[in-house]
Design an enzyme around this catalytic site. Structure first.
Site, PDB file in Angstrom:
ATOM      1  N   TYR A  62     -15.054   2.482  10.552  1.00 40.12           N
ATOM      2  CA  TYR A  62     -13.589   2.483  10.609  1.00 40.12           C
ATOM      3  C   TYR A  62     -13.116   2.917  11.995  1.00 40.12           C
ATOM      4  O   TYR A  62     -12.256   2.277  12.604  1.00 40.12           O
ATOM      5  CB  TYR A  62     -13.058   3.417   9.517  1.00 40.12           C
ATOM      6  CG  TYR A  62     -11.562   3.449   9.388  1.00 40.12           C
ATOM      7  CD1 TYR A  62     -10.839   2.290   9.114  1.00 40.12           C
ATOM      8  CD2 TYR A  62     -10.862   4.655   9.519  1.00 40.12           C
ATOM      9  CE1 TYR A  62      -9.460   2.332   8.984  1.00 40.12           C
ATOM     10  CE2 TYR A  62      -9.493   4.703   9.387  1.00 40.12           C
ATOM     11  CZ  TYR A  62      -8.795   3.547   9.120  1.00 40.12           C
ATOM     12  OH  TYR A  62      -7.424   3.593   8.990  1.00 40.12           O
ATOM     13  N   LYS A 112     -11.142   0.421  14.469  1.00 40.13           N
ATOM     14  CA  LYS A 112      -9.783   0.752  14.889  1.00 40.13           C
ATOM     15  C   LYS A 112      -9.711   0.946  16.400  1.00 40.13           C
ATOM     16  O   LYS A 112      -8.694   0.638  17.034  1.00 40.13           O
ATOM     17  CB  LYS A 112      -9.295   2.000  14.146  1.00 40.13           C
ATOM     18  CG  LYS A 112      -8.859   1.708  12.731  1.00 40.13           C
ATOM     19  CD  LYS A 112      -7.641   0.798  12.745  1.00 40.13           C
ATOM     20  CE  LYS A 112      -6.949   0.695  11.419  1.00 40.13           C
ATOM     21  NZ  LYS A 112      -5.711  -0.099  11.490  1.00 40.13           N
ATOM     22  N   THR A 139     -12.097  -6.715   7.958  1.00 42.34           N
ATOM     23  CA  THR A 139     -10.645  -6.633   7.785  1.00 42.34           C
ATOM     24  C   THR A 139     -10.000  -5.992   8.997  1.00 42.34           C
ATOM     25  O   THR A 139      -8.984  -6.461   9.512  1.00 42.34           O
ATOM     26  CB  THR A 139     -10.300  -5.798   6.528  1.00 42.34           C
ATOM     27  OG1 THR A 139     -11.014  -6.336   5.437  1.00 42.34           O
ATOM     28  CG2 THR A 139      -8.819  -5.802   6.252  1.00 42.34           C
ATOM     29  N   GLY A 176       0.825  -1.204   0.000  1.00 42.72           N
ATOM     30  CA  GLY A 176       0.000   0.000   0.000  1.00 42.72           C
ATOM     31  C   GLY A 176       0.854   1.248   0.000  1.00 42.72           C
ATOM     32  O   GLY A 176       2.083   1.185  -0.117  1.00 42.72           O
ATOM     33  N   PHE A 177       0.184   2.372   0.156  1.00 45.59           N
ATOM     34  CA  PHE A 177       0.881   3.665   0.078  1.00 45.59           C
ATOM     35  C   PHE A 177       1.942   3.803   1.183  1.00 45.59           C
ATOM     36  O   PHE A 177       3.146   3.887   0.903  1.00 45.59           O
ATOM     37  CB  PHE A 177      -0.178   4.779   0.128  1.00 45.59           C
ATOM     38  CG  PHE A 177       0.305   6.088   0.658  1.00 45.59           C
ATOM     39  CD1 PHE A 177       1.401   6.727   0.084  1.00 45.59           C
ATOM     40  CD2 PHE A 177      -0.327   6.681   1.743  1.00 45.59           C
ATOM     41  CE1 PHE A 177       1.850   7.941   0.586  1.00 45.59           C
ATOM     42  CE2 PHE A 177       0.103   7.885   2.239  1.00 45.59           C
ATOM     43  CZ  PHE A 177       1.199   8.518   1.670  1.00 45.59           C
ATOM     44  N   ILE A 178       1.542   3.767   2.437  1.00 48.33           N
ATOM     45  CA  ILE A 178       2.524   3.949   3.515  1.00 48.33           C
ATOM     46  C   ILE A 178       3.427   2.711   3.611  1.00 48.33           C
ATOM     47  O   ILE A 178       4.636   2.819   3.790  1.00 48.33           O
ATOM     48  CB  ILE A 178       1.820   4.210   4.864  1.00 48.33           C
ATOM     49  CG1 ILE A 178       0.948   5.462   4.764  1.00 48.33           C
ATOM     50  CG2 ILE A 178       2.845   4.368   5.995  1.00 48.33           C
ATOM     51  CD1 ILE A 178       0.070   5.729   5.978  1.00 48.33           C
ATOM     52  N   LEU A 196      -0.097  -2.749   8.892  1.00 51.18           N
ATOM     53  CA  LEU A 196      -0.708  -1.628   8.175  1.00 51.18           C
ATOM     54  C   LEU A 196      -1.890  -2.061   7.319  1.00 51.18           C
ATOM     55  O   LEU A 196      -2.600  -1.211   6.786  1.00 51.18           O
ATOM     56  CB  LEU A 196       0.328  -0.949   7.262  1.00 51.18           C
ATOM     57  CG  LEU A 196       1.365  -0.069   7.942  1.00 51.18           C
ATOM     58  CD1 LEU A 196       2.582  -0.879   8.325  1.00 51.18           C
ATOM     59  CD2 LEU A 196       1.775   1.073   7.040  1.00 51.18           C
ATOM     60  N   GLY A 217      -3.685  -2.072  -2.260  1.00 45.43           N
ATOM     61  CA  GLY A 217      -2.265  -1.949  -2.593  1.00 45.43           C
ATOM     62  C   GLY A 217      -2.005  -2.528  -3.975  1.00 45.43           C
ATOM     63  O   GLY A 217      -2.911  -3.109  -4.584  1.00 45.43           O
TER      64      GLY A 217
END
Ligand code: UDP
Length: 332
Positions: free
Chosen positions: A149, A153, A95, A10-12, A76, A36
């Site tokens: 989300y 989290k 997820t 993915g991005f990070i 992540l 990703g």
């Protein structure tokens, strides 16, 4: 050091892969390639110390097998992006909750240290001048899917803390505030790649709501080293750390600065939330981090200024041809 990165494509994650390979780690990426993509790792693929496991954190056996033999895990992998979590609340919940539980279990089973990547979303609608790690959470109704989300989290963090308490797992939590940079996609609603893409294509920049809502954007290149330093600090275990940008900016000002920095001829158009998102959306008016805990522990400073971040995002879009297919060009 053998390091597993869930969501490493993915991005990070892909920036973290590059950073850890440079440090000399052996890196294993576990990614289902849903959001990703292997192209994010294109520069790292030639490195023999990188291996990629194509699998989901929801696949318990795959998680167990991947974490076996690892010294540390950066978790992540997550369903992120407001557009995605509003439209696919089940993916967001499953997820982000069951996937994290699998990762926590695997770390206990195989004795790995864990960095759990969490989010400023968990503070919800708290508009405090600076959100401290102990600040209250103000969440909307569980029937509004935006909150899936933040809810998931929050459970992840509670799980991590409970694993630390009951199993003695070495786990640190970071809460990221609007991390941006090259390779972030606008496809799931993220404002910076979305507006930069629009500016570069000469389309109107879509500002949702009145544009007076604010965020503090931080550069991925400032965040990634802090992730590594935090997980290497035993006093971090059982604790959470904010990592966010230094400058509070309204979204309308962000749009103007993107036009300025990119030299675009685009205009700004205001889009109502009901046109922008599926039902179930609520925006956050303000989100400002207090970074002092991470500064005290590892000297974290979000050094890259916003205009420079915009410039780097634009540069990458122009060179990677992602302009053609990335950003959302109009309300949906
Ligand atoms: N936003 C916007 N135009 C866009 C995408 C997002 O005005 O094309 C707004 C969004 O409503 C929010 C802010 O920008 O107020 C940041 O949105 P993003 O989804 O990037 O992050 P988050 O809301 O999770 O902070």
């Amino acid at each position: 050091m053998r390091t597993v990165i869930t969501g490493g494509a993915g991005f990070i994650g892909s920036h973290l892969v590059e950073y850890l390979l440079e440090l000399g780690d052996e890196v294993v990426v576990l990614d289902d390639m849903s959001t990703g993509a292997p192209r994010n790792l294109i520069d790292s693929l030639v490195n023999p110390r990188l291996s990629i496991v194509h699998g989901s954190v929801l696949d318990r056996d795959a998680v167990m097998a991947t974490v076996r033999g690892a010294d540390r895990v950066f978790h992540l992998a997550a369903a992120v992006g407001v557009k995605l979590i509003v439209e696919q609340p089940l993916t967001s919940l499953r997820t982000n909750i069951h996937g994290t539980e699998n990762v926590l279990d695997a770390c206990v089973e195989h004795g790995a240290t864990l960095l759990l990547v969490s989010t400023s979303e968990i503070y919800g609608k708290n508009t405090a001048d600076k959100l401290h790690e102990d600040s209250d959470r103000i969440l909307g109704s569980p029937l509004k899917s935006r909150w899936t989300y933040a809810a998931a989290k929050g459970i992840d963090e509670a799980f991590a803390h409970a694993y630390w308490t009951e199993y003695g797992l070495d786990v640190a939590i970071v809460r990221l505030f609007n991390t941006v940079g090259p390779r972030q996609t606008g496809r799931y609603g993220m404002v910076v790649p979305n507006l930069v893409g629009q500016a570069l294509r000469g389309e109107p920049l879509t500002v949702y709501g009145d544009g007076n809502q604010t965020r503090c954007f931080s550069y991925v290149g400032d965040i990634v080293p802090a992730l590594v330093r935090i997980v290497e600090e035993p006093t971090a275990y059982g604790n959470a750390f904010n990592l966010g940008g230094a400058e509070e900016v309204s979204i309308i000002d962000l749009a103007r600065r993107i036009i300025d920095v990119t030299g675009s001829k685009s205009s700004v158009t205001f889009v109502s939330y009901s046109d922008a998102y599926a039902a179930g959306f609520e925006d956050m008016r303000r989100r400002v981090p207090d970074n002092s805990r991470a500064y005290g522990l590892v000297g974290f400073v979000p050094a890259t200024p916003l205009d420079e971040i915009i410039r780097r995002v634009a540069e990458e879009m122009l060179t990677s041809r992602s302009l053609e297919h990335e950003a959302i060009s109009s309300p949906h």
